[in-house]
Design a protein around this motif. Structure first.
Motif, PDB file in Angstrom:
ATOM      1  N   LEU A 198      49.155   8.003  -6.915  1.00 44.38           N
ATOM      2  CA  LEU A 198      48.569   7.080  -7.883  1.00 44.38           C
ATOM      3  C   LEU A 198      49.421   5.834  -8.091  1.00 44.38           C
ATOM      4  O   LEU A 198      48.892   4.730  -8.244  1.00 44.38           O
ATOM      5  N   HIS A 199      50.731   5.983  -8.081  1.00 43.82           N
ATOM      6  CA  HIS A 199      51.598   4.875  -8.503  1.00 43.82           C
ATOM      7  C   HIS A 199      52.312   4.160  -7.354  1.00 43.82           C
ATOM      8  O   HIS A 199      52.847   3.069  -7.568  1.00 43.82           O
ATOM      9  N   PHE A 200      52.327   4.747  -6.166  1.00 43.80           N
ATOM     10  CA  PHE A 200      53.129   4.150  -5.101  1.00 43.80           C
ATOM     11  C   PHE A 200      52.373   3.987  -3.783  1.00 43.80           C
ATOM     12  O   PHE A 200      52.991   3.845  -2.730  1.00 43.80           O
ATOM     13  N   THR A 201      51.053   4.039  -3.831  1.00 40.54           N
ATOM     14  CA  THR A 201      50.272   3.832  -2.613  1.00 40.54           C
ATOM     15  C   THR A 201      49.194   2.776  -2.855  1.00 40.54           C
ATOM     16  O   THR A 201      48.835   2.474  -3.996  1.00 40.54           O
ATOM     17  N   ARG A 202      48.679   2.240  -1.764  1.00 36.44           N
ATOM     18  CA  ARG A 202      47.614   1.252  -1.862  1.00 36.44           C
ATOM     19  C   ARG A 202      46.363   1.864  -2.483  1.00 36.44           C
ATOM     20  O   ARG A 202      45.650   1.213  -3.241  1.00 36.44           O
ATOM     21  N   PHE A 203      46.109   3.138  -2.154  1.00 32.10           N
ATOM     22  CA  PHE A 203      44.943   3.811  -2.729  1.00 32.10           C
ATOM     23  C   PHE A 203      45.042   3.872  -4.248  1.00 32.10           C
ATOM     24  O   PHE A 203      44.057   3.637  -4.957  1.00 32.10           O
ATOM     25  N   GLY A 204      46.225   4.188  -4.766  1.00 32.29           N
ATOM     26  CA  GLY A 204      46.404   4.238  -6.209  1.00 32.29           C
ATOM     27  C   GLY A 204      46.173   2.892  -6.863  1.00 32.29           C
ATOM     28  O   GLY A 204      45.532   2.798  -7.923  1.00 32.29           O
ATOM     29  N   HIS A 205      46.673   1.822  -6.238  1.00 31.01           N
ATOM     30  CA  HIS A 205      46.443   0.480  -6.776  1.00 31.01           C
ATOM     31  C   HIS A 205      44.959   0.146  -6.789  1.00 31.01           C
ATOM     32  O   HIS A 205      44.465  -0.525  -7.707  1.00 31.01           O
ATOM     33  N   ARG A 206      44.243   0.624  -5.779  1.00 29.35           N
ATOM     34  CA  ARG A 206      42.800   0.389  -5.737  1.00 29.35           C
ATOM     35  C   ARG A 206      42.075   1.153  -6.841  1.00 29.35           C
ATOM     36  O   ARG A 206      41.068   0.671  -7.372  1.00 29.35           O
ATOM     37  N   LEU A 207      42.572   2.333  -7.184  1.00 27.91           N
ATOM     38  CA  LEU A 207      41.978   3.080  -8.292  1.00 27.91           C
ATOM     39  C   LEU A 207      42.068   2.284  -9.584  1.00 27.91           C
ATOM     40  O   LEU A 207      41.094   2.193 -10.345  1.00 27.91           O
ATOM     41  N   TYR A 208      43.235   1.694  -9.848  1.00 28.83           N
ATOM     42  CA  TYR A 208      43.402   0.879 -11.051  1.00 28.83           C
ATOM     43  C   TYR A 208      42.492  -0.341 -11.010  1.00 28.83           C
ATOM     44  O   TYR A 208      41.908  -0.727 -12.038  1.00 28.83           O
ATOM     45  N   ALA A 209      42.362  -0.942  -9.852  1.00 30.05           N
ATOM     46  CA  ALA A 209      41.520  -2.139  -9.728  1.00 30.05           C
ATOM     47  C   ALA A 209      40.062  -1.803  -9.986  1.00 30.05           C
ATOM     48  O   ALA A 209      39.359  -2.526 -10.705  1.00 30.05           O
ATOM     49  N   VAL A 210      39.591  -0.703  -9.414  1.00 30.17           N
ATOM     50  CA  VAL A 210      38.191  -0.296  -9.608  1.00 30.17           C
ATOM     51  C   VAL A 210      37.938   0.053 -11.072  1.00 30.17           C
ATOM     52  O   VAL A 210      36.903  -0.310 -11.649  1.00 30.17           O
ATOM     53  N   GLY A 211      38.875   0.751 -11.706  1.00 29.43           N
ATOM     54  CA  GLY A 211      38.693   1.130 -13.101  1.00 29.43           C
ATOM     55  C   GLY A 211      38.747  -0.043 -14.051  1.00 29.43           C
ATOM     56  O   GLY A 211      38.041  -0.073 -15.063  1.00 29.43           O
ATOM     57  N   ALA A 212      39.575  -1.047 -13.717  1.00 26.57           N
ATOM     58  CA  ALA A 212      39.706  -2.208 -14.597  1.00 26.57           C
ATOM     59  C   ALA A 212      38.496  -3.123 -14.498  1.00 26.57           C
ATOM     60  O   ALA A 212      37.994  -3.615 -15.521  1.00 26.57           O
ATOM     61  N   ASN A 213      38.024  -3.379 -13.285  1.00 26.79           N
ATOM     62  CA  ASN A 213      36.875  -4.268 -13.081  1.00 26.79           C
ATOM     63  C   ASN A 213      36.290  -3.973 -11.708  1.00 26.79           C
ATOM     64  O   ASN A 213      36.785  -4.454 -10.691  1.00 26.79           O
ATOM     65  N   GLU A 214      35.243  -3.183 -11.701  1.00 27.91           N
ATOM     66  CA  GLU A 214      34.658  -2.742 -10.433  1.00 27.91           C
ATOM     67  C   GLU A 214      34.125  -3.908  -9.610  1.00 27.91           C
ATOM     68  O   GLU A 214      34.312  -3.960  -8.386  1.00 27.91           O
ATOM     69  N   GLU A 215      33.482  -4.861 -10.261  1.00 28.46           N
ATOM     70  CA  GLU A 215      32.920  -5.997  -9.538  1.00 28.46           C
ATOM     71  C   GLU A 215      34.013  -6.869  -8.934  1.00 28.46           C
ATOM     72  O   GLU A 215      33.925  -7.296  -7.777  1.00 28.46           O
ATOM     73  N   ALA A 216      35.070  -7.113  -9.697  1.00 31.80           N
ATOM     74  CA  ALA A 216      36.182  -7.908  -9.183  1.00 31.80           C
ATOM     75  C   ALA A 216      36.873  -7.195  -8.021  1.00 31.80           C
ATOM     76  O   ALA A 216      37.297  -7.832  -7.048  1.00 31.80           O
ATOM     77  N   ALA A 217      36.980  -5.855  -8.109  1.00 29.76           N
ATOM     78  CA  ALA A 217      37.586  -5.087  -7.022  1.00 29.76           C
ATOM     79  C   ALA A 217      36.751  -5.213  -5.750  1.00 29.76           C
ATOM     80  O   ALA A 217      37.297  -5.365  -4.648  1.00 29.76           O
ATOM     81  N   PHE A 218      35.442  -5.178  -5.897  1.00 31.04           N
ATOM     82  CA  PHE A 218      34.553  -5.327  -4.735  1.00 31.04           C
ATOM     83  C   PHE A 218      34.703  -6.712  -4.111  1.00 31.04           C
ATOM     84  O   PHE A 218      34.789  -6.856  -2.881  1.00 31.04           O
ATOM     85  N   LEU A 219      34.755  -7.746  -4.946  1.00 25.54           N
ATOM     86  CA  LEU A 219      34.903  -9.106  -4.434  1.00 25.54           C
ATOM     87  C   LEU A 219      36.272  -9.312  -3.784  1.00 25.54           C
ATOM     88  O   LEU A 219      36.429 -10.189  -2.918  1.00 25.54           O
ATOM     89  N   ALA A 220      37.248  -8.491  -4.179  1.00 29.46           N
ATOM     90  CA  ALA A 220      38.583  -8.586  -3.583  1.00 29.46           C
ATOM     91  C   ALA A 220      38.678  -7.841  -2.257  1.00 29.46           C
ATOM     92  O   ALA A 220      39.749  -7.805  -1.642  1.00 29.46           O
ATOM     93  N   GLY A 221      37.580  -7.244  -1.831  1.00 25.14           N
ATOM     94  CA  GLY A 221      37.560  -6.576  -0.539  1.00 25.14           C
ATOM     95  C   GLY A 221      37.816  -5.086  -0.588  1.00 25.14           C
ATOM     96  O   GLY A 221      38.005  -4.448   0.456  1.00 25.14           O
ATOM     97  N   ILE A 222      37.842  -4.507  -1.780  1.00 20.55           N
ATOM     98  CA  ILE A 222      38.062  -3.064  -1.916  1.00 20.55           C
ATOM     99  C   ILE A 222      36.749  -2.316  -1.737  1.00 20.55           C
ATOM    100  O   ILE A 222      35.720  -2.699  -2.321  1.00 20.55           O
ATOM    101  N   SER A 223      36.755  -1.268  -0.922  1.00 16.77           N
ATOM    102  CA  SER A 223      35.560  -0.445  -0.727  1.00 16.77           C
ATOM    103  C   SER A 223      35.421   0.490  -1.930  1.00 16.77           C
ATOM    104  O   SER A 223      35.998   1.581  -1.963  1.00 16.77           O
ATOM    105  N   VAL A 224      34.671   0.047  -2.916  1.00 19.08           N
ATOM    106  CA  VAL A 224      34.518   0.801  -4.156  1.00 19.08           C
ATOM    107  C   VAL A 224      33.887   2.165  -3.884  1.00 19.08           C
ATOM    108  O   VAL A 224      34.289   3.183  -4.457  1.00 19.08           O
TER     109      VAL A 224
END
Length: 340
Positions: A198-224
């Motif tokens: 959760l705290h030291f991998t790219r996947f964990g950072h993506r979890l925080y991004a999706v939880g904070a703002n799903e639409e912004a995470a999608f626009l940033a290129g994250i596969s929600v």
């Protein structure tokens, strides 16, 4: 004529301290420190009334008793960080414990029985993830239905009776390493892996991004979609592990053993600083939340408080945790608005 200018104060140390204490760490410490104070204060007070409370035997007993809750809290923390829920984990523990006992009494090897439970729980998480991510079903309603399904399946499979495990999973009942019981070791192992993920991998950072703002995470290129599916699978596997630990620790498959665990898990996570809205939460905070509930439960027993008060205390803790978390979130939003 020269004018001596006073030497400038060395503020490099202050600047370094400020860099070390980042806003995120400061927010987390505001959660961790009160929880640690509660744990130590309540433990010392209870020990002053009963000297056996802080004995090594009781500490191990408290940790073993809450190992299942602790394992569930890891997966649920990841889900909440991503803005998701899974209310079916309690009934999954019941069903998994019954399935484990049923297989062992039928002569299935332990390793195979454990693997089957983990696969069933992981497959359930995969189904939840696909339905939530692709069809956009609300996870609260979906997993609430799953709670009822698996609760019924546990009762049906066990025929409403507890299935004893006379000779199986002894490594969970009495096994230990350097004096630490196996359930605690499994919990600590899951904590380390979950914390790193959760705290030291790219996947964990993506979890925080999706939880904070799903639409912004999608626009940033994250596969929600992928993130949601993976986190539900991880949570499912951990629920399966918790079911095996529960069956091994109790030496039986009880169809009702997981009742209410889903709410207790969420209470521990929220107590540890996670936000029900997503985007916030830490593995360490959830660990401390579980310890608070464990110390409170054990203290009530040692102080001879009637069992009728247990639910009252649990409810009061949950209300206080939600109120404190909501207040902190409101304060944070006001601070961010002022900065803008």
């Amino acid at each position: 004529m020269t004018v001596d200018t006073p030497p400038r104060p060395d503020i490099s140390g202050v600047q370094r301290a400020r860099r070390l204490v980042s806003p995120a760490l400061k927010d987390n410490l505001q959660v961790y420190i009160p929880l640690i104070v509660i744990i130590i204060g309540l433990a010392v007070f209870t020990n002053s009334q009963n000297a056996n409370f802080l004995s090594s035997g009781n500490i191990k007993q408290v940790l073993v008793a809450h190992s299942v809750l602790g394992i569930l809290a890891i997966g649920q923390t990841m889900l909440l960080v991503a803005g998701q829920f899974d209310l079916s984990v309690g009934s999954m523990v019941s069903f998994g414990a019954v399935l484990t006992a049923k297989q062992l009494t039928a002569g299935v090897p332990e390793s195979m029985a454990v693997l089957i439970v983990l696969l069933v729980a992981g497959a359930t998480g995969l189904v939840w993830g696909l339905l939530v991510a692709l069809i956009r079903i609300a996870p609260f309603i979906l997993t609430l239905g799953g709670l009822a399904v698996f609760a019924s399946a546990a009762v049906t499979l066990s025929r409403s009776t507890t299935i004893p495990i006379p000779d199986g999973l002894l490594w969970l009942q009495s096994g230990s390493l350097i004096g630490i019981p196996t359930p605690i070791l499994l919990w600590l192992g899951a904590l380390v892996v979950g914390g790193l993920l959760l705290h030291f991998t790219r996947f964990g950072h993506r979890l925080y991004a999706v939880g904070a703002n799903e639409e912004a995470a999608f626009l940033a290129g994250i596969s929600v979609v992928r993130v949601k599916i993976i986190v539900f699978v991880i949570n499912g596997v951990l629920a399966g592990l918790a079911a095996v630990v529960m069956a091994g620790r109790s030496g039986a498959g009880d169809p009702h053993v997981g009742g209410g665990l889903e709410l207790t898990t969420i209470a521990a996570i929220v107590l540890g600083g996670a936000s029900l809205a997503g985007g916030r939460g830490t593995i360490l905070g959830s660990f401390l939340g579980v310890l608070v509930l464990g110390v409170v439960t054990s203290s009530l027993t040692f102080l001879n408080v009637p069992n009728s008060y247990n639910q009252f205390v649990f409810g009061a803790i949950l209300i206080a945790a939600v109120t404190v978390t909501a207040t902190a979130e409101l304060r944070r939003r006001r601070t961010n608005a002022k900065r803008r």
